[in-house]
Design a protein around this motif. Structure first.
Motif, PDB file in Angstrom:
ATOM      1  N   VAL A  35      19.942 -23.484  40.583  1.00 37.63           N
ATOM      2  CA  VAL A  35      20.155 -22.612  39.481  1.00 37.63           C
ATOM      3  C   VAL A  35      17.938 -24.313  38.574  1.00 37.63           C
ATOM      4  O   VAL A  35      18.151 -25.547  38.800  1.00 37.63           O
ATOM      5  CB  VAL A  35      20.295 -22.238  38.070  1.00 37.63           C
ATOM      6  N   GLY A  36      17.125 -22.991  37.766  1.00 36.80           N
ATOM      7  CA  GLY A  36      16.050 -23.792  37.545  1.00 36.80           C
ATOM      8  C   GLY A  36      15.065 -23.451  36.898  1.00 36.80           C
ATOM      9  O   GLY A  36      15.567 -21.733  36.171  1.00 36.80           O
ATOM     10  N   SER A  37      13.700 -23.678  35.782  1.00 40.78           N
ATOM     11  CA  SER A  37      13.350 -23.300  34.595  1.00 40.78           C
ATOM     12  C   SER A  37      11.750 -23.343  34.843  1.00 40.78           C
ATOM     13  O   SER A  37      11.576 -24.633  36.095  1.00 40.78           O
ATOM     14  CB  SER A  37      13.685 -22.880  33.636  1.00 40.78           C
ATOM     15  N   GLY A  38      11.112 -22.496  35.459  1.00 40.77           N
ATOM     16  CA  GLY A  38       9.728 -23.127  35.192  1.00 40.77           C
ATOM     17  C   GLY A  38       8.823 -23.029  33.873  1.00 40.77           C
ATOM     18  O   GLY A  38       9.844 -22.829  33.023  1.00 40.77           O
ATOM     19  N   ILE A  39       7.580 -22.702  33.825  1.00 40.59           N
ATOM     20  CA  ILE A  39       6.503 -22.493  32.868  1.00 40.59           C
ATOM     21  C   ILE A  39       8.045 -21.094  31.760  1.00 40.59           C
ATOM     22  O   ILE A  39       7.101 -21.792  30.522  1.00 40.59           O
ATOM     23  CB  ILE A  39       5.492 -22.599  32.869  1.00 40.59           C
ATOM     24  N   GLN A  40       8.393 -20.646  31.782  1.00 40.16           N
ATOM     25  CA  GLN A  40       8.834 -19.033  30.835  1.00 40.16           C
ATOM     26  C   GLN A  40       9.573 -19.309  30.473  1.00 40.16           C
ATOM     27  O   GLN A  40      10.489 -18.315  29.730  1.00 40.16           O
ATOM     28  CB  GLN A  40       8.202 -18.018  32.038  1.00 40.16           C
ATOM     29  N   LYS A  41      10.387 -20.550  30.885  1.00 37.94           N
ATOM     30  CA  LYS A  41      11.256 -20.700  30.377  1.00 37.94           C
ATOM     31  C   LYS A  41      12.752 -20.296  30.506  1.00 37.94           C
ATOM     32  O   LYS A  41      13.278 -20.074  30.056  1.00 37.94           O
ATOM     33  CB  LYS A  41      11.242 -21.853  29.533  1.00 37.94           C
ATOM     34  N   PHE A  87       6.222 -13.394  38.283  1.00 43.95           N
ATOM     35  CA  PHE A  87       6.797 -14.868  37.173  1.00 43.95           C
ATOM     36  C   PHE A  87       8.058 -15.152  38.362  1.00 43.95           C
ATOM     37  O   PHE A  87       8.660 -14.113  38.435  1.00 43.95           O
ATOM     38  CB  PHE A  87       6.779 -14.701  36.203  1.00 43.95           C
ATOM     39  N   GLY A  88       7.800 -16.204  38.751  1.00 44.16           N
ATOM     40  CA  GLY A  88       9.283 -16.735  39.522  1.00 44.16           C
ATOM     41  C   GLY A  88       9.067 -16.230  40.837  1.00 44.16           C
ATOM     42  O   GLY A  88      10.447 -16.662  41.645  1.00 44.16           O
ATOM     43  N   ASP A  89       7.974 -16.585  41.774  1.00 39.76           N
ATOM     44  CA  ASP A  89       8.103 -16.577  42.978  1.00 39.76           C
ATOM     45  C   ASP A  89       8.112 -17.910  43.309  1.00 39.76           C
ATOM     46  O   ASP A  89       8.348 -17.666  44.548  1.00 39.76           O
ATOM     47  CB  ASP A  89       6.025 -16.242  43.361  1.00 39.76           C
ATOM     48  N   GLY A  90       8.330 -18.994  42.418  1.00 41.58           N
ATOM     49  CA  GLY A  90       8.599 -20.307  43.702  1.00 41.58           C
ATOM     50  C   GLY A  90       7.532 -20.868  43.419  1.00 41.58           C
ATOM     51  O   GLY A  90       6.175 -20.677  42.705  1.00 41.58           O
ATOM     52  N   LYS A  91       7.452 -22.721  43.515  1.00 35.93           N
ATOM     53  CA  LYS A  91       6.388 -23.476  44.384  1.00 35.93           C
ATOM     54  C   LYS A  91       6.611 -24.381  45.111  1.00 35.93           C
ATOM     55  O   LYS A  91       7.869 -24.166  45.875  1.00 35.93           O
ATOM     56  CB  LYS A  91       7.020 -24.482  42.749  1.00 35.93           C
ATOM     57  N   ILE A  92       5.781 -24.786  45.718  1.00 34.75           N
ATOM     58  CA  ILE A  92       5.738 -25.960  47.049  1.00 34.75           C
ATOM     59  C   ILE A  92       5.239 -27.305  46.560  1.00 34.75           C
ATOM     60  O   ILE A  92       4.356 -27.457  45.779  1.00 34.75           O
ATOM     61  CB  ILE A  92       4.594 -25.367  48.014  1.00 34.75           C
TER      62      ILE A  92
HETATM   63  N1  ATP Z   1       6.782 -28.736  37.654  1.00 39.89           N
HETATM   64  C1  ATP Z   1       8.312 -28.297  38.524  1.00 39.89           C
HETATM   65  N2  ATP Z   1       8.685 -28.993  38.703  1.00 39.89           N
HETATM   66  C2  ATP Z   1      10.322 -29.248  39.005  1.00 39.89           C
HETATM   67  N3  ATP Z   1      10.732 -27.876  39.359  1.00 39.89           N
HETATM   68  C3  ATP Z   1       9.589 -26.528  39.073  1.00 39.89           C
HETATM   69  C4  ATP Z   1       8.557 -26.914  38.415  1.00 39.89           C
HETATM   70  N4  ATP Z   1       8.302 -25.935  38.335  1.00 39.89           N
HETATM   71  C5  ATP Z   1       8.737 -25.059  38.901  1.00 39.89           C
HETATM   72  N5  ATP Z   1      10.096 -25.200  39.134  1.00 39.89           N
HETATM   73  C6  ATP Z   1      10.963 -24.738  40.148  1.00 39.89           C
HETATM   74  O1  ATP Z   1      10.412 -23.685  40.844  1.00 39.89           O
HETATM   75  C7  ATP Z   1      11.148 -22.374  40.389  1.00 39.89           C
HETATM   76  C8  ATP Z   1      10.582 -21.282  40.297  1.00 39.89           C
HETATM   77  O2  ATP Z   1       9.198 -21.495  39.215  1.00 39.89           O
HETATM   78  P1  ATP Z   1       8.427 -20.800  38.393  1.00 39.89           P
HETATM   79  O3  ATP Z   1       7.801 -20.045  40.257  1.00 39.89           O
HETATM   80  O4  ATP Z   1       8.989 -20.009  37.662  1.00 39.89           O
HETATM   81  O5  ATP Z   1       7.218 -21.027  38.522  1.00 39.89           O
HETATM   82  P2  ATP Z   1       6.348 -21.180  37.323  1.00 39.89           P
HETATM   83  O6  ATP Z   1       5.275 -22.449  37.112  1.00 39.89           O
HETATM   84  O7  ATP Z   1       7.028 -20.675  36.331  1.00 39.89           O
HETATM   85  O8  ATP Z   1       5.021 -20.218  38.084  1.00 39.89           O
HETATM   86  P3  ATP Z   1       5.483 -18.598  37.554  1.00 39.89           P
HETATM   87  O9  ATP Z   1       4.500 -17.993  36.517  1.00 39.89           O
HETATM   88  O10 ATP Z   1       4.552 -18.118  38.470  1.00 39.89           O
HETATM   89  O11 ATP Z   1       6.712 -18.010  37.050  1.00 39.89           O
HETATM   90  C9  ATP Z   1      12.538 -22.398  38.941  1.00 39.89           C
HETATM   91  O12 ATP Z   1      13.452 -22.163  38.662  1.00 39.89           O
HETATM   92  C10 ATP Z   1      12.381 -24.361  39.653  1.00 39.89           C
HETATM   93  O13 ATP Z   1      13.429 -24.844  40.069  1.00 39.89           O
END
Ligand code: ATP
Ligand code: MG
Length: 113
Positions: A35-41, A87-92
């Motif tokens: 489980v995680g969160s990105g910039i939208q918390k 939002f929430g599509d993920g990250k690499i």
């Molecule tokens: N900087 C970070 N460090 C660690 N984990 C991250 C980071 N950014 C995102 N994640 C992980 O990736 C998941 C998906 O992030 P998400 O796609 O919402 O990124 P975002 O930066 O909020 O982009 P978007 O604006 O497209 O939603 C999060 O739930 C978290 O687990």
């Protein structure tokens, strides 16, 4: 060698894996439910009139250690297959890898991938 850590939507895992296979990437892989969160918390929801935030959202984490020359195609596959365009599509994340050792044979480096 590089370590590619991709955080994606759980429902996209099969599509991504199929696309990697089609692209000729057949190395080992680790899959972890997280489980995680990105910039939208998280996401705000209203349930029975109450407003609350679901702050930790289920995702799937894929860990792949690959040859440097495979990084471009893996990035392309992820960018084409993992998103729904919201939002929430993920990250690499991509890290350098110092060493890989296949325990059974003692092989090291790319031969051990
Ligand atoms: N900087 C970070 N460090 C660690 N984990 C991250 C980071 N950014 C995102 N994640 C992980 O990736 C998941 C998906 O992030 P998400 O796609 O919402 O990124 P975002 O930066 O909020 O982009 P978007 O604006 O497209 O939603 C999060 O739930 C978290 O687990
Ligand atoms: Mg986000």
């Amino acid at each position: 060698m590089k370590h590619i850590k991709a955080v994606i939507r759980p429902e996209k895992l099969n599509d991504v894996r199929d696309a990697l296979e089609k692209a000729g990437i057949h190395r080992g892989i680790m899959i972890t439910d997280i489980v995680g969160s990105g910039i939208q918390k998280g996401i705000e929801q209203i349930w029975r009139g109450e407003r609350y935030t679901l702050d930790l959202i289920p995702k799937v984490m894929m860990d792949m250690v690959v040859k440097d020359s495979d990084v471009v195609i893996i990035k392309k596959v992820l960018l084409e297959t993992a998103p729904i365009g919201e939002f929430g599509d993920g990250k690499i994340f991509i890290y350098p890898v110092e060493e890989v050792i296949r325990i059974r044979t003692g092989e090291e480096g790319e031969a051990a991938l």
